[in-house]
Enzyme design. Structure first.
Site: not given
Lengths: 785, 785
Positions: A335, A345, A351, A472, A474, A617-618, A671
């Site tokens: 990533r 990063r 993972r 998973w 985050d 996102k999440e 994503q």
């Protein structure tokens, strides 16, 4: 509205209009030199590490968007008008400027018609060299002789990306540019004793040059109107400190109908040696053609391991070409570097990279094995794992014990190693000795056991896996006594994988030990995780349920349902009820949202997920990675129509004709897609290319919808397809043999193999046995009850 | 060529043409809300911390350069033509577009004439509020009625600057914009539980708005051609995630000769409360005038402490206004936020902020005392110091023991505390108890002793101070047994300061102890640091000399000579020889280079200085900070002509008429000027505003050239001026009394006081005794031998 189309014959995606809503990019290069390029020639390059060996600069989140890049300007000497071969940065009016961009396998090509000049630019990275080639061909399609200036331009990055973005006191006073013999020489000195070098060579004789961006562009200007291009001449600037660029200017005369080819070569290395050598090499257009041919072979070999023909051409475009290309890209770069990931990063997410092996293990078992070793080295002796690792700079030691422990990282080793073993039957790998990240070493098999042991030691009040820093997801930061059913199901899957290995290796003690562990875990699952119609996402540290009908905010989570199925954690009745709940609460025409309803209020026990706006996102976004698991789950339940419907919902190729709204590349996964609760942008995708969706999207369609997957004993054929399909074909290379599989569906069912014929011989069951490497195996399958 | 001029009456620098070679900026705001703005209205804003509370976004090292900023666009409804009040970003042709930018004290004003509209924009930050005001006045100077669209625009930053520059996966999915009642509402949620808010209000009724940058600008566009401005209407976008901006659009009708005033207010806080309140407040133009008047008083009071009139108007412009403004800016913001410092290094540099007190202690003794306490808290119990500290987030503990130890940081406490004591005679401060950074606490006096003790414990083979990580010159990384004469001389100066304090406080034991230390140190200096004609810069760990005639590369360093004089470390004969060597080898028409010849080869024992190209930064660049010490040194030697010549060489105001080459602001110091060995840019300045040159430039001219400086016993008058000056006047506030000092130089000498008359009373010597606060003291000085 659409902007382009798939050309599967040429393995290309063709962008017909350049004003795409976002930059649509391609990755050139293979494992070491990486060049990212958009449909407007913007992008950057790095060598091995996007964090510490960044060659060409890029401005993220910039205005104008996505600059700079690899620009070739043309200027008509007759009147001084100039344009770029890519639409941007000069951006001539699109009613006069005709351009097509083709993203291919390892190359990107622009063909532009403007003012009677046909200009072709092909960008490629050769297989084994730390360089990129910009090949240009200009043709005079007018009836007059033409005299053109040609400028090629790129901007150098200060190697270390963090410094490049912040430390202007330093980076602006380091470069030592040079120019000689048609080659720009980029050199900086980093303390202590590091002296990276790059070069930019032209095979077209150079008439003027700039090495200082500010001189080439001019003050208060930008890449769209460089002063040098406007004036038809560079200033000969040598940046010693300042803003390093490479700009090379040559001129060309073309008679009517005449054309001419030349190339620019950008690379890592010394201008005087490597630069000269590559310039010489690629002065011959045949050398460029040869590199393109090698790239075609390279990709052909990689893609050949899995090819399909189905009634759905968008599925075919994805599976045969782009989903696989994306799998290779995530396998190479995890990533770390995209138009969205700035490269700070670096290296691999633990993972992420474990999962990334799943999409390429069928064609790259040896590189996968090497990557697994890199990942095993990032596991600690207690069984947990580093969350991120950069193999280039990795050294064993207690210094690796930084950052928080996640509840899932280490468990993915069970999934990735098992997949490698099923693909290769290389059980010897289990005996290989690999060091731990902190201290000591052990066999791969022992590494796997310790991963399970770690999770066993980190269970909460209900006997489920603790959430720790996160699983998973985050942004679910349960901490304390918080428990996660996702990691619990993943743990169960991991136990099953180990038990299967132990059984095959006759490790009776381990069978007994981990069998007991499994039974106890199943007991806890049975006792605590069912919420009546679907599965809980976990428990918070206060004891509150997470993702229950009784929850204050989000009442149901996708992953809890899908992973219950994947792990086989309950009765079929419960699993079907759970997946029915997915359809009822989470599924949309763009895919299933991660949770519902979205969080609107901060909840300290739940975590950062509660900070994002609704649908992003999440927080109730359509996380494509998690959608692939829904596809797998439905396929495992044999519900092919549901599996396919979920798959099509987020399939980028299926968004091609609504790309103005979807906005990202239709040829690779993003994503996430904005969820249904967002006030404005439901259905808009974000963050393309580097996502676990690549590998799992490929696994879901190839192994579960089309149903062709490796097992220890052979190739399983167990499709779960739309019931209106009359059949499909798959070619799969497995342990060196080629399986040509033809599936018929005369009864119009959505799953169930009723007849299997291998090399004309009927077989029971749905597992094709292993044939010798080098052979071709004809497999005929008929579905039915 | 020049771009502007000083208007000392108005305390302004007037930029007459906007196409300056670099952005020429001003700092608005005081200690908390900081707004940086250029002569083209580019820049950013933050509240308290540029690292973690960044309000308005800026793109550093960007193309087009220095964007975005605080833009006000005007659009003629008659034909749709639009421009900006600042030249950039729309950048109309300068033969038609007439604009003047005035940087004043706490405000910046643009006055622009284009198409018969006179547009004035005044940007200011009120004294006590976390807001900035953009006041606009439009006047129709044409003979036709006019109908104008007005757009104000800024871009929001994601609070945390490191995230803003790298973590696009996060920052692009956090904002929750709103709009109501002419106010844009900016809000984000950071995990856990932080919810910063900003607002952007218009006192002109809003007709349309955008809160999403991508909607306001449009794809493939930039601030120079926003789609909303082109179309005359914003789209009403509400960014929920995405790219937050504030764009407010209103319309105005102006009869011939008519004018209209209105304002925009940008600030930290909730739109519904703070936003409404400030909007209401500044809807009345008198409130804005009142803020400007308060700012004028604020600055008047600060500047009044030291005012001069000399034969050199450039010197006067600097000393009376801009050098002092720059001192306040470095005192407030250390080296954290400029157009060059991105703000990632937040808070104070230990050595920087200690020195920064010197330029303001005469007018801000209380804030200086508070800052000294903050700095003393960053000293460790062993006497060494943290290299950088952020008081906002500081907590005592062993976690502060990170990073390397520098040989000079802690020693600057002796200089700063002594200056504070000389200014205030507040000896009680020495008894204040202040914690150490790691553990324990002690009196300020004990802190000072420990600083000396630490240096005493870190001496090398020749008895000189070890170089450690570095001394003031960050790029001399001697390490091991390497020794630095700079820190040795600074240590000697520190000893002298402590001994003076001990003597005045009758601390006999300390006098004896540190007196012995001093004698031993002087012995080592005497024995080892003289190279025949000048002083060594030190010894390398291998024993090689640094900066000796026998050295391979650089044979002489500036700081070794100047600090020998400042510390009084040798005989006058040697000191004069050393300074003569400075003139011979280092001095140029743009100032003295740091070392000569420049390093061309890596030298691991010398350090990072050997990495920079010749003439840049620490490698033989003209570091202005170090040049001020040369001025001080010559003045201490009584060589006024030399002192003044060195001072004028790097004085920015003296570069006003060659600003095209000098390139940076002529009203403030830059960090360095490119040195004589650079192949191209000798004389070009870089990195303006936040440099130790501010404080020391002011000290050098005010205390050493003009010679008026505080001592424990009174005000020393000891000028060292050009011998052709016939005299000068100084007004200095000292301990509450105002000294009006008139210096005559009938004998045309360059130093030496032969007559001192105070309130008509002749006195011996050159120290004016202390008078009661509130009184005015007439001081007449005659120079001569």
């Amino acid at each position: 509205m659409r902007y382009g189309h798939f050309d599967d014959q040429a393995f290309e995606y063709i962008i017909e209009r350049p004003d795409t809503p976002t930059s649509w990019v391609n990755y050139l290069g293979t494992e070491r030199y990486c060049a990212i390029i958009s449909n407007n020639a913007s992008g950057y390059a790095f060598y091995e590490s996007p964090k510490s060996q960044r060659l060409l600069r890029f401005r993220f989140n910039s205005v104008p968007m996505d600059r700079p890049g690899r620009y070739v300007y043309l200027r008509d000497q007759a009147d001084g008008e100039y344009w770029s071969i890519s639409w941007q940065p000069v951006a001539k009016p699109l009613d006069q400027f005709k351009t097509v961009c083709a993203h291919g396998l390892g190359y990107t090509r622009f063909v532009t018609h403007y003012r009677g000049i046909e200009a072709t630019a092909r960008y490629l990275v050769p297989l084994d060299s730390p360089v990129e080639i910009w090949e240009v061909e200009l043709k005079n399609t007018s009836s007059e002789p033409r005299h053109l200036d040609v400028f090629a331009y790129a901007e150098w990055c200060f190697w270390e990306i963090q410094q490049d973005a912040f430390n202007f006191q330093y980076i602006l006073y380091t470069c030592r540019m040079g120019y000689d013999a048609d080659i720009v020489d980029y050199s900086i000195r980093l303390w202590p004793f590091r002296e990276p070098k790059g070069f930019f060579a032209s095979t077209l004789p150079v008439e003027s040059f700039d090495t200082d961006r500010d001189c080439f562009l001019g003050a208060y200007r930008h890449e769209g109107n460089p002063t040098a291009v406007e004036q038809g001449k560079c200033s000969g600037s040598i940046a010693v400190g300042g803003t390093p660029c490479a700009a090379l200017h040559g001129t060309i005369r073309l008679a009517p109908g005449e054309s001419r080819r030349f190339a620019y070569v950008v690379g890592v290395g010394d201008a005087k040696t490597a630069g000269q050598e590559y310039k010489r090499k690629y002065s011959d257009p045949r050398s460029v053609e040869h590199e393109l041919a090698r790239l075609a072979d390279y990709w052909q070999e990689r893609l050949a391991g899995y090819q399909v023909k189905t009634p759905d051409p968008t599925l075919d475009s994805m599976v045969n070409v782009w989903n696989q290309v994306q799998c290779h890209t995530t396998f190479n770069w995890s990533r770390s570097a995209s138009f969205n990931e700035a490269g700070g990063r670096d290296g691999m997410g633990f993972r992420d990279s474990n999962q990334d092996t799943l999409g390429v293990v069928h064609c790259l078992p040896e590189p996968v094995k090497a990557k697994l070793v890199d990942l095993l080295k990032a596991q600690f002796a207690d069984g947990s794992a580093m969350h991120g690792v950069q193999p280039l700079g990795f050294t064993q030691g207690p210094h690796n014990r930084q950052g928080e422990v996640f509840s899932d990282d280490h468990l993915w080793l069970l999934v990735s190693v098992a997949a490698y073993l099923k693909e290769t039957l290389d059980f010897g790998f289990l005996d290989a000795v690999v060091p731990y990240a902190d201290e000591g070493e052990a066999s791969v098999y022992e590494h796997l056991k310790r991963a399970l042991d770690f999770s066993w030691s980190k269970r909460g009040p209900h006997g489920l896996c603790l959430g720790l820093a996160a699983d998973w997801n985050d942004c679910l930061n349960l901490k304390g006594d918080g428990e996660t059913t996702f990691s619990t199901f993943l743990f169960l899957l991991g136990l099953n994988e180990l038990l299967e290995i132990a059984r095959r290796q006759s490790r009776r003690d381990d069978e007994a030990h981990y069998g007991g562990m499994k039974r106890e875990l199943e007991g806890a699952i049975d006792a605590h995780v069912w919420d009546g119609r679907y599965f809980l996402r976990g428990f918070l540290t206060s004891g509150r349920k997470l993702g229950a009908a009784s929850s204050d905010q989000s009442k149901i989570f996708l992953n809890a349902q899908t992973w219950a199925v994947i792990a086989g954690a309950a009765s079929r009745e419960k699993l079907v009820s759970a997946m029915d709940s997915v359809h009822e609460y989470l599924a949309t025409e763009h895919g299933a949202v991660l949770n519902y309803p979205a969080y609107t209020e901060h909840d300290a026990e739940v975590g950062a997920i509660t900070c994002f706006p609704k649908g992003l996102k999440e927080n109730a976004g359509i996380f494509c990675h998690a959608n692939t698991w829904a596809v797998v789950a439905e396929a495992l339940l044999g519900r092919g129509d549901q599996a396919y419907a979920l798959y099509r919902a987020f399939l980028p190729a299926a968004k091609n004709d609504t790309a103005d709204h979807y906005s990202m590349e239709p040829y690779v996964y993003s994503q996430f897609i904005v969820g249904k609760e967002h006030p404005f942008h439901f259905g808009r995708a974000r963050n393309s290319w580097l996502t676990g969706t690549a590998t799992w999207g490929f696994v879901a369609v190839s192994q579960y919808i089309l149903g062709v997957r490796a097992s220890y004993d052979g190739l399983i054929i167990d499709p779960a397809i739309p019931s209106d399909w009359e059949g499909f074909e798959v070619t799969r290379v497995f342990r060196g043999a080629t399986y040509r599989i033809s599936v018929r569906n005369p009864a119009r069912v959505s799953s169930g193999v009723r007849r299997l014929v291998v090399n004309d011989e009927p077989l029971d069951g749905h597992v094709v046995p292993v044939f010798p490497a080098g052979t071709t195996v004809r497999v005929q399958v008929e579905l039915g009850r």
